[in-house]
Design a protein around this motif. Structure first.
Motif, PDB file in Angstrom:
ATOM      1  N   SER A 177       0.847  -1.202   0.000  1.00  0.00           N
ATOM      2  CA  SER A 177       0.000   0.000   0.000  1.00  0.00           C
ATOM      3  C   SER A 177       0.880   1.248   0.000  1.00  0.00           C
ATOM      4  O   SER A 177       1.914   1.286   0.676  1.00  0.00           O
ATOM      5  CB  SER A 177      -0.893  -0.010   1.248  1.00  0.00           C
ATOM      6  OG  SER A 177      -1.480   1.260   1.445  1.00  0.00           O
ATOM      7  N   PRO A 178       0.467   2.305  -0.718  1.00  0.00           N
ATOM      8  CA  PRO A 178       1.245   3.558  -0.675  1.00  0.00           C
ATOM      9  C   PRO A 178       1.093   4.296   0.647  1.00  0.00           C
ATOM     10  O   PRO A 178       1.805   5.276   0.883  1.00  0.00           O
ATOM     11  CB  PRO A 178       0.656   4.357  -1.847  1.00  0.00           C
ATOM     12  CG  PRO A 178      -0.727   3.822  -2.008  1.00  0.00           C
ATOM     13  CD  PRO A 178      -0.657   2.373  -1.655  1.00  0.00           C
ATOM     14  N   ASP A 179       0.169   3.860   1.495  1.00  0.00           N
ATOM     15  CA  ASP A 179      -0.054   4.540   2.774  1.00  0.00           C
ATOM     16  C   ASP A 179       0.746   3.927   3.911  1.00  0.00           C
ATOM     17  O   ASP A 179       0.609   4.380   5.061  1.00  0.00           O
ATOM     18  CB  ASP A 179      -1.551   4.494   3.127  1.00  0.00           C
ATOM     19  CG  ASP A 179      -2.401   5.190   2.083  1.00  0.00           C
ATOM     20  OD1 ASP A 179      -1.922   6.200   1.517  1.00  0.00           O
ATOM     21  OD2 ASP A 179      -3.522   4.724   1.811  1.00  0.00           O
ATOM     22  N   GLN A 180       1.535   2.899   3.641  1.00  0.00           N
ATOM     23  CA  GLN A 180       2.257   2.206   4.711  1.00  0.00           C
ATOM     24  C   GLN A 180       3.761   2.245   4.450  1.00  0.00           C
ATOM     25  O   GLN A 180       4.205   2.427   3.316  1.00  0.00           O
ATOM     26  CB  GLN A 180       1.765   0.761   4.828  1.00  0.00           C
ATOM     27  CG  GLN A 180       0.292   0.685   5.209  1.00  0.00           C
ATOM     28  CD  GLN A 180      -0.222  -0.728   5.382  1.00  0.00           C
ATOM     29  OE1 GLN A 180      -1.219  -0.948   6.057  1.00  0.00           O
ATOM     30  NE2 GLN A 180       0.418  -1.701   4.769  1.00  0.00           N
ATOM     31  N   LEU A 200       6.417  -3.372   9.417  1.00  0.00           N
ATOM     32  CA  LEU A 200       5.417  -2.744   8.561  1.00  0.00           C
ATOM     33  C   LEU A 200       4.602  -1.788   9.428  1.00  0.00           C
ATOM     34  O   LEU A 200       3.989  -2.205  10.415  1.00  0.00           O
ATOM     35  CB  LEU A 200       4.504  -3.800   7.930  1.00  0.00           C
ATOM     36  CG  LEU A 200       3.457  -3.278   6.944  1.00  0.00           C
ATOM     37  CD1 LEU A 200       4.121  -2.592   5.753  1.00  0.00           C
ATOM     38  CD2 LEU A 200       2.564  -4.414   6.451  1.00  0.00           C
ATOM     39  N   LEU A 201       4.614  -0.489   9.078  1.00  0.00           N
ATOM     40  CA  LEU A 201       3.966   0.540   9.890  1.00  0.00           C
ATOM     41  C   LEU A 201       2.895   1.239   9.065  1.00  0.00           C
ATOM     42  O   LEU A 201       3.072   1.449   7.867  1.00  0.00           O
ATOM     43  CB  LEU A 201       4.994   1.594  10.340  1.00  0.00           C
ATOM     44  CG  LEU A 201       6.365   1.108  10.814  1.00  0.00           C
ATOM     45  CD1 LEU A 201       7.266   2.305  11.042  1.00  0.00           C
ATOM     46  CD2 LEU A 201       6.219   0.300  12.089  1.00  0.00           C
ATOM     47  N   ARG A 202       1.802   1.612   9.721  1.00  0.00           N
ATOM     48  CA  ARG A 202       0.787   2.438   9.047  1.00  0.00           C
ATOM     49  C   ARG A 202       0.734   3.802   9.741  1.00  0.00           C
ATOM     50  O   ARG A 202       0.210   3.929  10.864  1.00  0.00           O
ATOM     51  CB  ARG A 202      -0.579   1.773   9.096  1.00  0.00           C
ATOM     52  CG  ARG A 202      -1.664   2.640   8.434  1.00  0.00           C
ATOM     53  CD  ARG A 202      -2.999   1.946   8.389  1.00  0.00           C
ATOM     54  NE  ARG A 202      -2.969   0.794   7.516  1.00  0.00           N
ATOM     55  CZ  ARG A 202      -3.985  -0.056   7.376  1.00  0.00           C
ATOM     56  NH1 ARG A 202      -5.099   0.149   8.045  1.00  0.00           N
ATOM     57  NH2 ARG A 202      -3.881  -1.090   6.573  1.00  0.00           N
ATOM     58  N   PRO A 203       1.261   4.855   9.122  1.00  0.00           N
ATOM     59  CA  PRO A 203       1.213   6.208   9.708  1.00  0.00           C
ATOM     60  C   PRO A 203      -0.212   6.730   9.747  1.00  0.00           C
ATOM     61  O   PRO A 203      -1.106   6.261   9.035  1.00  0.00           O
ATOM     62  CB  PRO A 203       2.085   7.041   8.759  1.00  0.00           C
ATOM     63  CG  PRO A 203       2.910   6.042   8.021  1.00  0.00           C
ATOM     64  CD  PRO A 203       2.066   4.818   7.898  1.00  0.00           C
ATOM     65  N   ALA A 225       2.216  12.613   8.725  1.00  0.00           N
ATOM     66  CA  ALA A 225       2.875  11.734   9.694  1.00  0.00           C
ATOM     67  C   ALA A 225       3.810  10.751   8.993  1.00  0.00           C
ATOM     68  O   ALA A 225       4.884  10.413   9.513  1.00  0.00           O
ATOM     69  CB  ALA A 225       1.821  10.976  10.498  1.00  0.00           C
ATOM     70  N   ARG A 226       3.414  10.318   7.796  1.00  0.00           N
ATOM     71  CA  ARG A 226       4.277   9.390   7.042  1.00  0.00           C
ATOM     72  C   ARG A 226       5.608  10.052   6.681  1.00  0.00           C
ATOM     73  O   ARG A 226       6.675   9.469   6.868  1.00  0.00           O
ATOM     74  CB  ARG A 226       3.558   8.948   5.772  1.00  0.00           C
ATOM     75  CG  ARG A 226       4.311   7.901   4.966  1.00  0.00           C
ATOM     76  CD  ARG A 226       3.619   7.633   3.653  1.00  0.00           C
ATOM     77  NE  ARG A 226       3.634   8.830   2.815  1.00  0.00           N
ATOM     78  CZ  ARG A 226       2.915   8.986   1.707  1.00  0.00           C
ATOM     79  NH1 ARG A 226       2.125   8.027   1.323  1.00  0.00           N
ATOM     80  NH2 ARG A 226       2.974  10.106   1.023  1.00  0.00           N
ATOM     81  N   GLU A 227       5.548  11.293   6.189  1.00  0.00           N
ATOM     82  CA  GLU A 227       6.779  11.995   5.826  1.00  0.00           C
ATOM     83  C   GLU A 227       7.640  12.250   7.058  1.00  0.00           C
ATOM     84  O   GLU A 227       8.872  12.090   7.012  1.00  0.00           O
ATOM     85  CB  GLU A 227       6.434  13.320   5.130  1.00  0.00           C
ATOM     86  CG  GLU A 227       5.753  13.154   3.785  1.00  0.00           C
ATOM     87  CD  GLU A 227       6.618  12.392   2.792  1.00  0.00           C
ATOM     88  OE1 GLU A 227       7.841  12.613   2.784  1.00  0.00           O
ATOM     89  OE2 GLU A 227       6.062  11.569   2.038  1.00  0.00           O
TER      90      GLU A 227
END
Length: 387
Positions: free
Chosen positions: A52-55, A210-213, A218-220
């Motif tokens: 996923s692009p969100d993780q 594997l992390l989900r921001p 928050a991801r950046e």
């Protein structure tokens, strides 16, 4: 004055034996070329369809793949309660610490043995990979030697039926479910509880996190913090981009396809030239007559080129149709990143078929050009006197 197109079409139909021979030769070459390109496309799609692009996928700095990465329990605890990570309704961080292990297992029907990738994942691992769904049985339970295998792997290896047991290393595993990775890299994996896998295979560390921001900001922020914190010595990749980059296996297949296509195209070009030379020899009087009627040399050359491209188009179309029979067929190959069995499907896409047609046109033009030039240079008197 140009020759009408129906003249070329009728010539192809009248000389149907040589037409069929040339057409089948080009179709075979194009079919093999398309299948090799479809293999590479299938591997690339399998990797590109994963994640996923969100993780974020976190591995050791300098590692090129999860299988060669080491993440210590201290590093895991440092990142586990980062404020940038999203949390569940029970206020638990959405993090999965995974460990990868290679198992050597027998293929079905006595076809030897191969390496298979076993992923030890946390209880939140399946939830972080929603593209993977359980299609039969149940998920593994933490603390037990239970595994869930890909249904595509279950078709290729022994003892992967639900309720079956297989032995590897120090342990015996029980298959409790089958999963479907939706044509992703997870179709080539076996899943079980991470802590049980670490205990069984004596692994102190994990392979990846594997992390989900919480959101894009928050991801950046989390990526920058992981990259700039020298204590961690880790690097975070956007999960989908990481898997898209793991397409090294497709590269040698593409090169092999291009090499075989080049070798076979040389044969196809000579076959087409031979056919066209024979056609020219049988039509010497006809060519002389055309010249007497006032048709110029370049008109004759263009006429033969049109016939060659027409035959190549028909051959390329037949090659495309033949290759469609293997579209979606699942096969396995060695993944050069993990050295394990990688399952993927032939992907005969419109782009791959267009490549095959362009390849057929190149063969048609190269195979027709020299006979066409020879036909145009024939002396008119000699042509009319020929038998």
């Amino acid at each position: 004055m140009a020759l009408p197109l129906k003249y070329n079409v009728r010539n192809v139909l009248v000389r149907w034996r040589s037409t069929v021979a040339t057409l089948l030769g080009i179709a075979l070459v194009v079919g093999v070329y398309i299948l090799l390109q479809a293999m590479a496309a299938g591997i690339e799609r399998s990797s590109a369809n994963t994640g996923s692009p969100d993780q974020l996928l976190v591995v050791r700095r300098g590692s090129t793949a999860e299988s060669s990465s080491i993440v210590s329990r201290e590093q895991w605890r440092t990142l586990l309660y980062s404020p940038e990570i999203a949390r569940t309704d029970a206020d638990e961080p959405l993090v999965s610490a995974d460990v990868l292990v290679l198992l050597n297992l027998p293929r079905s029907e006595g076809r030897g043995e191969a390496n298979v990738l076993l992923r030890g994942t946390s209880p939140r691992g399946p939830a972080l990979r929603p593209q993977v769904r359980l299609v039969a049985g149940r998920w593994f339970q933490p603390g037990r030697r239970e595994v869930v295998v890909s249904q595509r792997l279950a078709q290729r290896f022994e003892s992967f039926g639900i309720g079956d047991q297989f032995r590897s290393g120090p342990a015996t595993f029980t298959v409790v479910g089958h999963m479907d990775g939706n044509r992703s890299a997870f179709d080539s994996e076996i899943w079980m509880d991470a802590d049980e896998a670490r205990a069984l295979f004596d692994r102190e560390q994990y392979s990846s996190l594997l992390l989900r921001p919480r959101d894009d900001a928050a991801r950046e922020a989390l990526m920058n913090r992981i990259e700039n914190d020298r204590r961690l010595q880790l690097i975070a990749h956007i999960e989908s981009e990481y898997y898209a980059s793991q397409t090294g296996t497709a590269t040698p297949i593409k090169w092999l396809g291009n090499f075989l296509a080049l070798a076979m195209s040389v044969g196809a070009v000579f076959a087409a030239m031979n056919t066209m030379y024979a056609a020219v020899g049988a039509r010497t009087r006809e060519i002389g007559t055309l010249r007497v009627l006032g048709f110029r040399r370049r008109t004759v050359v263009l006429s033969f080129l049109i016939e060659g491209v027409f035959l190549a188009t028909l051959g390329g179309a037949v090659g495309c149709l033949l290759s469609l029979f293997l579209n979606g067929y699942a096969v396995g190959t060695l993944n050069f990143e993990t050295f394990s069995e990688s399952v993927f499907e032939f992907q005969v896409t419109p782009a791959v078929m267009l490549k095959g047609l362009v390849f057929a046109w190149i063969v048609g033009v190269l195979g027709t050009l020299l006979p066409a030039v020879r036909a145009a240079r024939l002396p008119v008197i000699a042509s009319l006197k020929s038998v």
